[in-house]
Design a protein around this motif. Structure first.
Motif, mmCIF file in Angstrom:
data_model
loop_
_atom_site.group_PDB
_atom_site.id
_atom_site.type_symbol
_atom_site.label_atom_id
_atom_site.label_comp_id
_atom_site.label_asym_id
_atom_site.label_seq_id
_atom_site.Cartn_x
_atom_site.Cartn_y
_atom_site.Cartn_z
ATOM 1 N N LEU A 71 0.830 -1.199 0.000
ATOM 2 C CA LEU A 71 0.000 0.000 0.000
ATOM 3 C C LEU A 71 0.870 1.257 0.000
ATOM 4 C CD1 LEU A 71 -2.844 1.228 0.233
ATOM 5 C CD2 LEU A 71 -2.653 1.016 2.703
ATOM 6 N N THR A 72 1.914 1.239 0.811
ATOM 7 C CA THR A 72 2.830 2.386 0.868
ATOM 8 C C THR A 72 3.539 2.583 -0.470
ATOM 9 O OG1 THR A 72 3.172 1.972 3.229
ATOM 10 C CG2 THR A 72 4.778 3.375 2.117
ATOM 11 N N ASN A 73 3.966 1.477 -1.079
ATOM 12 C CA ASN A 73 4.623 1.580 -2.392
ATOM 13 C C ASN A 73 3.666 2.139 -3.444
ATOM 14 O OD1 ASN A 73 6.996 0.530 -1.352
ATOM 15 N ND2 ASN A 73 6.490 -1.592 -1.916
ATOM 16 N N ASP A 74 2.403 1.719 -3.367
ATOM 17 C CA ASP A 74 1.413 2.230 -4.313
ATOM 18 C C ASP A 74 1.198 3.735 -4.108
ATOM 19 O OD1 ASP A 74 -0.787 1.910 -6.297
ATOM 20 O OD2 ASP A 74 -2.037 2.431 -4.569
ATOM 21 N N LEU A 75 1.150 4.152 -2.831
ATOM 22 C CA LEU A 75 1.008 5.582 -2.547
ATOM 23 C C LEU A 75 2.197 6.375 -3.096
ATOM 24 C CD1 LEU A 75 -0.422 5.785 1.086
ATOM 25 C CD2 LEU A 75 -1.520 6.542 -1.020
ATOM 26 N N HIS A 76 3.376 5.790 -2.955
ATOM 27 C CA HIS A 76 4.572 6.467 -3.473
ATOM 28 C C HIS A 76 4.486 6.631 -4.991
ATOM 29 C CE1 HIS A 76 8.824 6.549 -4.932
ATOM 30 N NE2 HIS A 76 8.887 7.512 -3.993
ATOM 31 N N ASP A 77 4.022 5.558 -5.663
ATOM 32 C CA ASP A 77 3.864 5.652 -7.124
ATOM 33 C C ASP A 77 2.837 6.724 -7.486
ATOM 34 O OD1 ASP A 77 5.690 3.632 -7.404
ATOM 35 O OD2 ASP A 77 4.179 2.034 -7.624
ATOM 36 N N GLN A 78 1.718 6.760 -6.735
ATOM 37 C CA GLN A 78 0.701 7.779 -7.005
ATOM 38 C C GLN A 78 1.258 9.181 -6.735
ATOM 39 O OE1 GLN A 78 -2.128 7.190 -8.432
ATOM 40 N NE2 GLN A 78 -2.119 4.931 -8.256
ATOM 41 N N PHE A 79 2.088 9.279 -5.703
ATOM 42 C CA PHE A 79 2.708 10.567 -5.369
ATOM 43 C C PHE A 79 3.613 11.038 -6.510
ATOM 44 C CE2 PHE A 79 6.006 13.200 -3.485
ATOM 45 C CZ PHE A 79 5.283 14.078 -2.691
ATOM 46 N N ILE A 80 4.413 10.131 -7.055
ATOM 47 C CA ILE A 80 5.312 10.480 -8.162
ATOM 48 C C ILE A 80 4.501 10.942 -9.372
ATOM 49 C CG2 ILE A 80 7.016 9.573 -9.787
ATOM 50 C CD1 ILE A 80 8.080 10.017 -6.959
ATOM 51 N N ARG A 81 3.406 10.236 -9.680
ATOM 52 C CA ARG A 81 2.570 10.624 -10.822
ATOM 53 C C ARG A 81 1.939 12.004 -10.584
ATOM 54 N NH1 ARG A 81 0.922 5.067 -10.195
ATOM 55 N NH2 ARG A 81 1.854 3.766 -11.844
ATOM 56 N N LEU A 82 1.522 12.224 -9.320
ATOM 57 C CA LEU A 82 0.906 13.509 -8.998
ATOM 58 C C LEU A 82 1.901 14.654 -9.183
ATOM 59 C CD1 LEU A 82 -1.605 14.993 -7.769
ATOM 60 C CD2 LEU A 82 -0.464 14.738 -5.552
ATOM 61 N N VAL A 83 3.107 14.474 -8.663
ATOM 62 C CA VAL A 83 4.134 15.516 -8.781
ATOM 63 C C VAL A 83 4.477 15.765 -10.251
ATOM 64 C CG1 VAL A 83 6.533 16.095 -8.239
ATOM 65 C CG2 VAL A 83 5.059 15.080 -6.487
ATOM 66 N N ALA A 84 4.468 14.683 -11.052
ATOM 67 C CA ALA A 84 4.772 14.836 -12.478
ATOM 68 C C ALA A 84 3.702 15.661 -13.190
ATOM 69 C CB ALA A 84 4.906 13.465 -13.127
ATOM 70 N N GLN A 85 2.462 15.599 -12.696
ATOM 71 C CA GLN A 85 1.366 16.347 -13.313
ATOM 72 C C GLN A 85 1.199 17.749 -12.710
ATOM 73 O OE1 GLN A 85 -0.498 15.413 -15.874
ATOM 74 N NE2 GLN A 85 0.504 13.406 -16.055
ATOM 75 N N LEU A 86 1.968 18.075 -11.680
ATOM 76 C CA LEU A 86 1.791 19.334 -10.960
ATOM 77 C C LEU A 86 2.387 20.510 -11.750
ATOM 78 C CD1 LEU A 86 0.946 20.846 -8.378
ATOM 79 C CD2 LEU A 86 3.150 20.178 -7.377
ATOM 80 N N VAL B 175 -0.756 12.669 -0.767
ATOM 81 C CA VAL B 175 -1.559 11.639 -1.441
ATOM 82 C C VAL B 175 -1.961 10.628 -0.369
ATOM 83 C CG1 VAL B 175 -1.623 9.833 -3.183
ATOM 84 C CG2 VAL B 175 -0.382 11.954 -3.635
ATOM 85 N N ALA B 176 -3.256 10.323 -0.280
ATOM 86 C CA ALA B 176 -3.758 9.447 0.796
ATOM 87 C C ALA B 176 -4.674 8.361 0.237
ATOM 88 C CB ALA B 176 -4.498 10.275 1.844
ATOM 89 N N GLN B 177 -4.766 7.297 0.985
ATOM 90 C CA GLN B 177 -5.694 6.195 0.661
ATOM 91 C C GLN B 177 -6.304 5.697 1.964
ATOM 92 O OE1 GLN B 177 -3.954 2.823 -1.309
ATOM 93 N NE2 GLN B 177 -5.819 1.587 -1.176
ATOM 94 N N ASP B 178 -7.623 5.485 1.936
ATOM 95 C CA ASP B 178 -8.250 4.990 3.168
ATOM 96 C C ASP B 178 -7.829 3.543 3.421
ATOM 97 O OD1 ASP B 178 -9.926 3.146 1.828
ATOM 98 O OD2 ASP B 178 -11.434 4.685 1.460
ATOM 99 N N LEU B 179 -7.957 3.137 4.688
ATOM 100 C CA LEU B 179 -7.523 1.795 5.105
ATOM 101 C C LEU B 179 -8.676 0.803 5.192
ATOM 102 C CD1 LEU B 179 -4.969 2.767 7.899
ATOM 103 C CD2 LEU B 179 -4.481 2.027 5.562
ATOM 104 N N VAL B 180 -9.850 1.201 4.688
ATOM 105 C CA VAL B 180 -11.002 0.294 4.769
ATOM 106 C C VAL B 180 -10.733 -0.978 3.993
ATOM 107 C CG1 VAL B 180 -13.426 0.000 4.169
ATOM 108 C CG2 VAL B 180 -12.634 2.168 5.141
ATOM 109 N N HIS B 181 -10.272 -0.824 2.744
ATOM 110 C CA HIS B 181 -9.994 -2.009 1.926
ATOM 111 C C HIS B 181 -8.851 -2.828 2.525
ATOM 112 C CE1 HIS B 181 -12.763 -0.601 -1.111
ATOM 113 N NE2 HIS B 181 -12.139 0.575 -1.163
#
Length: 453
Positions: free
Chosen positions: A41-56, A152-158
C-alpha cells in the motif's frame, strides 16, 4: 485416584502442542501478511505521489494538475484515493474531487525536515487513512522558488477488509490443518501403543493356559519388558513346581508314618487294646484326610482377580460322565443333560473337571436310577444344577455337607474331603455352591460360576 489412559495423555499433549504451534504460526503469518499488504500500500502511494508531482504545475497561482490522475478513484467523491496541494505561503489550496469539501489537516512539515513521510490520518469519510506527505520546493523559470505541501492518501477500509478476510481464511485453513494433525497424532499414538496390545494378548494367552511364555517379536523399546516378564514367569513356574514337589514329598513321607501307625493300631487291636487301637486309627484317618486335602488343593490352578479363563461346560460334563459310565454303578444310571453347547465358564479346565468329578461321583454313589444335569443363565453367571433321585438328607446332615473330614456315609471308603475340595474350587473361581435336599427326595447341588461371553 482414577488413572488416566496413556493414549489420552499422549494425545492431549500432542493436541496442546499442535494448538500452540498453530496459534503462534497464525499470529506470525497474519502479522507478516499485514506488513506485506501495508508495504504494498505504501509503495502504491509512493507511485501515485510520483505521478501527482509529475502532473503538478507550480507556476499557476492556485497549484493544480496539468491533467487528471489516471486512477479514477481520485475523481469519485469519497473514492478512497485523495490528493491535496497547499501553498504554505499564500494558503491557496487545490484538492482532488474525491475530497469533496473536506481538507486534510497536516502536521508542521518543517518539523519533519521537508522529507517524505507516511502518516496516518482521518479521511473525508471519517475512516482511518494512510498518507504520503512531503514539502517540495520548485525552481521557477523567472528565478525564485515556490514551496508546496503535497499529500496523497488512501483509506484503510480495503486494507482492513483484506486483512480480516485473510485472517478468516487463515483460521479455516489452520482449523482443517489442526484436525488433520489431530488425526495423524492419534494414528501415530495408536501405532506406537500397538505393541502393548500384542503384549496384552500374549498375557491373556498365558492366563488361559494357551501359552506359558511370551514368544512374539516386538520393537526393541518394549523387548526388555517382554524379557523381564518371561523371567518372572519362569521363576514363578519353578517356585510353584518346587512347592508342589515339597508338598508331595512331605505328604508321601507322612503317609509312610501313617502306615506304621495303622500297623501299630492293628497290633493293639490284636492284643485286646481295642480302645487305644480305635483312637490311633481315628487319628490316622484324620491325618490322612488332611494330607489328601492339601495334595488335591496343590493341584488346583491359583487364580488372581485379573485372570481370565474360558472352558466349555457341556463337553466337560460329558467327559466326566463318560468316565463314570465305565464304572458298574455309573453304567446302570440314566444321565439327563440339558446344557447349551455355547456356554463357557470362567474357570480352568482341569479345575472344572475336578469339580464335576467330585459332584457327579457323589451323585453316582447315591442315585437310584437317574441323574439330572442342566444349566441356566442369569446376569452374566451360569448356574449348574446336579440332582439325583437318592434317599436325600436331613436338614442337620445338609448343614454338614462341604465340611472337611465329614463323612455322611460311614460305610464307604472315602475320606470326607470331596465336597470340601469342591467348595474350595468354587470359591477360588469367584463362584457359589449350595446344597438342597429333603429326606427321600434326593440331593440337588447348585454351582454358580461367572459366564464367559
Amino acid at each position: 485416584m482414577t488413572s488416566v489412559s496413556l493414549r489420552l495423555k499422549l494425545f492431549a499433549t500432542s493436541a496442546a502442542t499442535i494448538l500452540l504451534a498453530l496459534l503462534l504460526a497464525g499470529i506470525a503469518i497474519s502479522s507478516l501478511f499485514s506488513d506485506h499488504v501495508k508495504r504494498n500500500l505504501t509503495n502504491d502511494l509512493h507511485d501515485q505521489f510520483i505521478r501527482l508531482v509529475a502532473q503538478l504545475d507550480p507556476t499557476i497561482e492556485i497549484p493544480t494538475l496539468k491533467s487528471p490522475m489516471a486512477n479514477p478513484s481520485f475523481s469519485i467523491p469519497y473514492g478512497g484515493y485523495y490528493w491535496q496541494i497547499t501553498d504554505p505561503a499564500s494558503g491557496l489550496q487545490s484538492r482532488s474531487r474525491s475530497m469533496w469539501d473536506a481538507i486534510f489537516e497536516l502536521p508542521d512539515l518543517n518539523v519533519l525536515d521537508g522529507r517524505a513521510h507516511t502518516i496516518e490520518l482521518i479521511d473525508p469519510e471519517g475512516t482511518p487513512a494512510i498518507a504520503w506527505v512531503q514539502r517540495l520546493q520548485f525552481d521557477l523559470e523567472g528565478g525564485g522558488a515556490r514551496t508546496l505541501d503535497v499529500i496523497v492518501a488512501q483509506d484503510l477500509v480495503h486494507f482492513d477488509i483484506a486483512i480480516a478476510k485473510f485472517r478468516n481464511d487463515l483460521f479455516v485453513f489452520l482449523a482443517i490443518l489442526a484436525l488433520a494433525l489431530f488425526i495423524s497424532a492419534w494414528i501415530q499414538i495408536s501405532l506406537g501403543l500397538y505393541p502393548f496390545k500384542s503384549i496384552r494378548s500374549e498375557i491373556n494367552a498365558i492366563r488361559t493356559g494357551e501359552a506359558n511364555r511370551m514368544d512374539k517379536k516386538h520393537p526393541p523399546e518394549v523387548m526388555p519388558i517382554v524379557h523381564e516378564m518371561n523371567k518372572m514367569l519362569k521363576n514363578q513356574e519353578q517356585s510353584i513346581t518346587f512347592a508342589r514337589t515339597r508338598a508331595s514329598n512331605l505328604a508321601h513321607s507322612l503317609k509312610t508314618h501313617l502306615s506304621v501307625m495303622q500297623s501299630e493300631s492293628e497290633s493293639l487291636r490284636s492284643s485286646g487294646q481295642i480302645e487305644h487301637a480305635d483312637a490311633i486309627e481315628k487319628l490316622g484317618q484324620d491325618m490322612h484326610s488332611i494330607i489328601d486335602h492339601q495334595l488335591r488343593l496343590s493341584r488346583l490352578k491359583t487364580r488372581t482377580s485379573a485372570d481370565f479363563l474360558s472352558t466349555p461346560l457341556r463337553s466337560s460334563v460329558q467327559k466326566v460322565i463318560n468316565a463314570l459310565q465305565r464304572t458298574p454303578k455309573g453304567n446302570e444310571l440314566s444321565w439327563h443333560i440339558d446344557i447349551d453347547t455355547h456356554i463357557h465358564v470362567d474357570i480352568d479346565s482341569s479345575d472344572l473337571i475336578e469339580l464335576l468329578g467330585i459332584l457327579l461321583e457323589n451323585a453316582t454313589n447315591w442315585a437310584k436310577a437317574n441323574v439330572n444335569i442342566f444349566a441356566t443363565k442369569q446376569d452374566q453367571t451360569i448356574t449348574l444344577n446336579i440332582s439325583d433321585d437318592g434317599p436325600g438328607l436331613t436338614s442337620a446332615q445338609t448343614e454338614q455337607l462341604g465340611k472337611r473330614g465329614v463323612r455322611l456315609d460311614q460305610q464307604g471308603t472315602g475320606t470326607g474331603i470331596g465336597l470340601s475340595i469342591a467348595k474350595e474350587i468354587v470359591a477360588m473361581n469367584k463362584g457359589k455352591i449350595s446344597f438342597n435336599t429333603k429326606e427321600g427326595t434326593g440331593l440337588q447341588v447348585k454351582v454358580t460360576l461367572p459366564e464367559v461371553t
